[in-house]
Scaffold this motif. Structure first.
Motif, mmCIF file in Angstrom:
data_model
loop_
_atom_site.group_PDB
_atom_site.id
_atom_site.type_symbol
_atom_site.label_atom_id
_atom_site.label_comp_id
_atom_site.label_asym_id
_atom_site.label_seq_id
_atom_site.Cartn_x
_atom_site.Cartn_y
_atom_site.Cartn_z
ATOM 1 N N ILE A 54 -1.915 20.865 35.454
ATOM 2 C CA ILE A 54 -2.643 21.029 36.710
ATOM 3 C C ILE A 54 -3.037 22.489 36.795
ATOM 4 C CG2 ILE A 54 -2.476 20.937 39.218
ATOM 5 C CD1 ILE A 54 -0.370 18.718 38.834
ATOM 6 N N ARG A 55 -4.311 22.730 37.040
ATOM 7 C CA ARG A 55 -4.800 24.100 37.216
ATOM 8 C C ARG A 55 -5.047 24.314 38.698
ATOM 9 N NH1 ARG A 55 -9.669 25.647 33.764
ATOM 10 N NH2 ARG A 55 -8.015 26.004 32.271
ATOM 11 N N ILE A 56 -4.485 25.405 39.207
ATOM 12 C CA ILE A 56 -4.677 25.786 40.602
ATOM 13 C C ILE A 56 -5.414 27.115 40.594
ATOM 14 C CG2 ILE A 56 -3.547 26.329 42.796
ATOM 15 C CD1 ILE A 56 -1.097 24.769 41.719
ATOM 16 N N ILE A 57 -6.513 27.162 41.317
ATOM 17 C CA ILE A 57 -7.323 28.374 41.371
ATOM 18 C C ILE A 57 -7.461 28.801 42.831
ATOM 19 C CG2 ILE A 57 -9.581 29.398 40.863
ATOM 20 C CD1 ILE A 57 -9.886 27.007 38.807
ATOM 21 N N ARG A 58 -7.063 30.028 43.109
ATOM 22 C CA ARG A 58 -7.259 30.594 44.445
ATOM 23 C C ARG A 58 -8.661 31.185 44.448
ATOM 24 N NH1 ARG A 58 -3.662 34.791 44.770
ATOM 25 N NH2 ARG A 58 -1.966 33.397 45.265
ATOM 26 N N LYS A 59 -9.470 30.717 45.355
ATOM 27 C CA LYS A 59 -10.865 31.152 45.396
ATOM 28 C C LYS A 59 -10.970 32.610 45.815
ATOM 29 C CE LYS A 59 -12.202 26.603 46.752
ATOM 30 N NZ LYS A 59 -12.414 25.830 47.933
ATOM 31 N N GLN A 60 -11.755 33.343 45.083
ATOM 32 C CA GLN A 60 -12.070 34.724 45.429
ATOM 33 C C GLN A 60 -13.563 34.769 45.729
ATOM 34 O OE1 GLN A 60 -9.693 37.098 45.561
ATOM 35 N NE2 GLN A 60 -8.192 35.563 44.976
ATOM 36 N N MET A 61 -13.904 34.818 46.991
ATOM 37 C CA MET A 61 -15.309 34.772 47.387
ATOM 38 C C MET A 61 -15.598 35.841 48.420
ATOM 39 S SD MET A 61 -15.977 30.758 48.066
ATOM 40 C CE MET A 61 -14.494 29.807 47.946
ATOM 41 N N GLY A 62 -16.865 36.167 48.517
ATOM 42 C CA GLY A 62 -17.313 37.042 49.582
ATOM 43 C C GLY A 62 -17.264 36.295 50.908
ATOM 44 N N ARG A 63 -17.384 37.032 51.977
ATOM 45 C CA ARG A 63 -17.269 36.458 53.326
ATOM 46 C C ARG A 63 -18.200 35.271 53.540
ATOM 47 N NH1 ARG A 63 -15.748 37.850 58.615
ATOM 48 N NH2 ARG A 63 -17.140 36.978 60.163
ATOM 49 N N ASN A 64 -19.500 35.442 53.293
ATOM 50 C CA ASN A 64 -20.443 34.360 53.557
ATOM 51 C C ASN A 64 -20.261 33.180 52.603
ATOM 52 O OD1 ASN A 64 -21.521 35.533 55.820
ATOM 53 N ND2 ASN A 64 -23.312 36.359 54.783
ATOM 54 N N ASP A 65 -19.923 33.465 51.339
ATOM 55 C CA ASP A 65 -19.651 32.373 50.396
ATOM 56 C C ASP A 65 -18.446 31.567 50.863
ATOM 57 O OD1 ASP A 65 -21.737 33.097 48.731
ATOM 58 O OD2 ASP A 65 -20.469 34.320 47.432
ATOM 59 N N TYR A 66 -17.429 32.270 51.308
ATOM 60 C CA TYR A 66 -16.209 31.641 51.796
ATOM 61 C C TYR A 66 -16.520 30.763 53.008
ATOM 62 C CZ TYR A 66 -11.157 31.579 52.757
ATOM 63 O OH TYR A 66 -9.859 31.221 52.954
ATOM 64 N N LEU A 67 -17.270 31.312 53.942
ATOM 65 C CA LEU A 67 -17.631 30.553 55.140
ATOM 66 C C LEU A 67 -18.520 29.362 54.804
ATOM 67 C CD1 LEU A 67 -18.208 33.543 57.577
ATOM 68 C CD2 LEU A 67 -16.299 31.913 57.617
ATOM 69 N N MET A 68 -19.445 29.537 53.870
ATOM 70 C CA MET A 68 -20.316 28.428 53.471
ATOM 71 C C MET A 68 -19.509 27.326 52.790
ATOM 72 S SD MET A 68 -23.136 26.951 53.656
ATOM 73 C CE MET A 68 -24.186 28.176 54.364
ATOM 74 N N HIS A 69 -18.516 27.719 52.005
ATOM 75 C CA HIS A 69 -17.635 26.724 51.386
ATOM 76 C C HIS A 69 -16.943 25.894 52.471
ATOM 77 C CE1 HIS A 69 -14.517 24.826 49.051
ATOM 78 N NE2 HIS A 69 -13.634 25.354 49.874
ATOM 79 N N PHE A 70 -16.414 26.556 53.480
ATOM 80 C CA PHE A 70 -15.772 25.857 54.584
ATOM 81 C C PHE A 70 -16.761 24.932 55.274
ATOM 82 C CE2 PHE A 70 -11.672 28.068 56.048
ATOM 83 C CZ PHE A 70 -11.234 28.156 54.747
ATOM 84 N N PHE A 71 -17.944 25.447 55.550
ATOM 85 C CA PHE A 71 -18.977 24.670 56.235
ATOM 86 C C PHE A 71 -19.247 23.368 55.471
ATOM 87 C CE2 PHE A 71 -23.334 23.383 56.984
ATOM 88 C CZ PHE A 71 -23.450 23.452 58.364
ATOM 89 N N CYS A 72 -19.429 23.475 54.169
ATOM 90 C CA CYS A 72 -19.726 22.290 53.346
ATOM 91 C C CYS A 72 -18.528 21.357 53.217
ATOM 92 C CB CYS A 72 -20.203 22.720 51.966
ATOM 93 S SG CYS A 72 -21.791 23.570 51.997
ATOM 94 N N GLY A 100 -2.877 36.347 38.728
ATOM 95 C CA GLY A 100 -4.187 36.781 39.194
ATOM 96 C C GLY A 100 -5.010 35.721 39.891
ATOM 97 N N GLY A 101 -4.370 34.688 40.414
ATOM 98 C CA GLY A 101 -5.097 33.700 41.205
ATOM 99 C C GLY A 101 -5.441 32.414 40.483
ATOM 100 N N THR A 102 -5.118 32.313 39.192
ATOM 101 C CA THR A 102 -5.354 31.087 38.432
ATOM 102 C C THR A 102 -4.076 30.731 37.689
ATOM 103 O OG1 THR A 102 -7.694 31.581 38.140
ATOM 104 C CG2 THR A 102 -6.741 29.975 36.643
ATOM 105 N N LEU A 103 -3.658 29.486 37.841
ATOM 106 C CA LEU A 103 -2.390 29.064 37.274
ATOM 107 C C LEU A 103 -2.537 27.688 36.662
ATOM 108 C CD1 LEU A 103 0.761 29.306 37.048
ATOM 109 C CD2 LEU A 103 0.833 28.251 39.315
ATOM 110 N N GLU A 104 -2.007 27.523 35.447
ATOM 111 C CA GLU A 104 -1.894 26.205 34.841
ATOM 112 C C GLU A 104 -0.418 25.888 34.750
ATOM 113 O OE1 GLU A 104 -3.905 25.313 31.222
ATOM 114 O OE2 GLU A 104 -5.827 25.991 31.985
ATOM 115 N N LEU A 105 -0.044 24.716 35.240
ATOM 116 C CA LEU A 105 1.357 24.327 35.149
ATOM 117 C C LEU A 105 1.470 22.871 34.756
ATOM 118 C CD1 LEU A 105 2.393 22.582 37.895
ATOM 119 C CD2 LEU A 105 2.021 24.805 38.907
ATOM 120 N N GLN A 106 2.594 22.549 34.123
ATOM 121 C CA GLN A 106 2.871 21.163 33.781
ATOM 122 C C GLN A 106 3.854 20.624 34.806
ATOM 123 O OE1 GLN A 106 3.950 21.214 29.572
ATOM 124 N NE2 GLN A 106 1.862 20.514 29.150
#
Length: 148
Positions: A65-83, A18-24
């Motif tokens: 190591i925890r890998i999380i695939r971000k689930q964001m709305g369009r503007n949140d996603y774009l703002m993340h990229f911007f920052c 579901g987009g979040t993974l912990e692996l050794q």
């Protein structure tokens, strides 16, 4: 190529979880018959913020190591990229951001090509070399703002 196989395997595990993974790292490396640094390399090069991932590392007790695939709305996603772009960016990083935007249907193929052309080395050839990364970041940020 082993790196491609590791990336594909991690991506499939992320989908199952579901987009979040912990692996050794050590456990995965022994399962695949490679060194742990190969796992680290794939994670650090393919599961990056500009590709939409958050990486958290925990040391001790076997570590994970925890890998999380971000689930964001369009503007949140774009703002993340911007920052995340910061004050300077090289051409390869800019291309990765744009590929991610295209891959997630934020921009069309035509928009991808136009945006990439505007931040390419060819477009910035008249800008002094020491300023190109800064100008590229400014242009890419303006492109992202125009998408919001």
């Amino acid at each position: 190529m082993l790196a491609d196989y590791i990336a594909q395997m991690i991506e499939e595990m992320l989908n199952r979880e579901g987009g979040t993974l912990e692996l050794q790292r050590n456990e995965m490396a022994s399962r695949l018959g490679c060194v742990p640094s190969q796992i680290s390399y794939v994670i650090s090069s393919r599961f990056t913020p500009e590709r939409g991932y958050i990486i958290e590392s925990r040391r001790g007790g076997g570590g994970c190591i925890r890998i999380i695939r971000k689930q964001m709305g369009r503007n949140d996603y774009l703002m993340h990229f911007f920052c995340a772009i910061g004050t300077s960016i090289d051409e390869a990083e800019a291309a990765a951001y744009l590929k991610n935007l295209f891959g997630n249907d934020f921009i069309t193929e035509r928009e991808f090509k136009l945006a990439y052309a505007s931040v390419s080395g060819a477009a910035l050839s008249s800008v002094p070399p020491h300023l190109r990364s800064t100008v590229r970041a400014d242009v890419l940020k303006q492109i992202i703002l125009s998408l919001m």
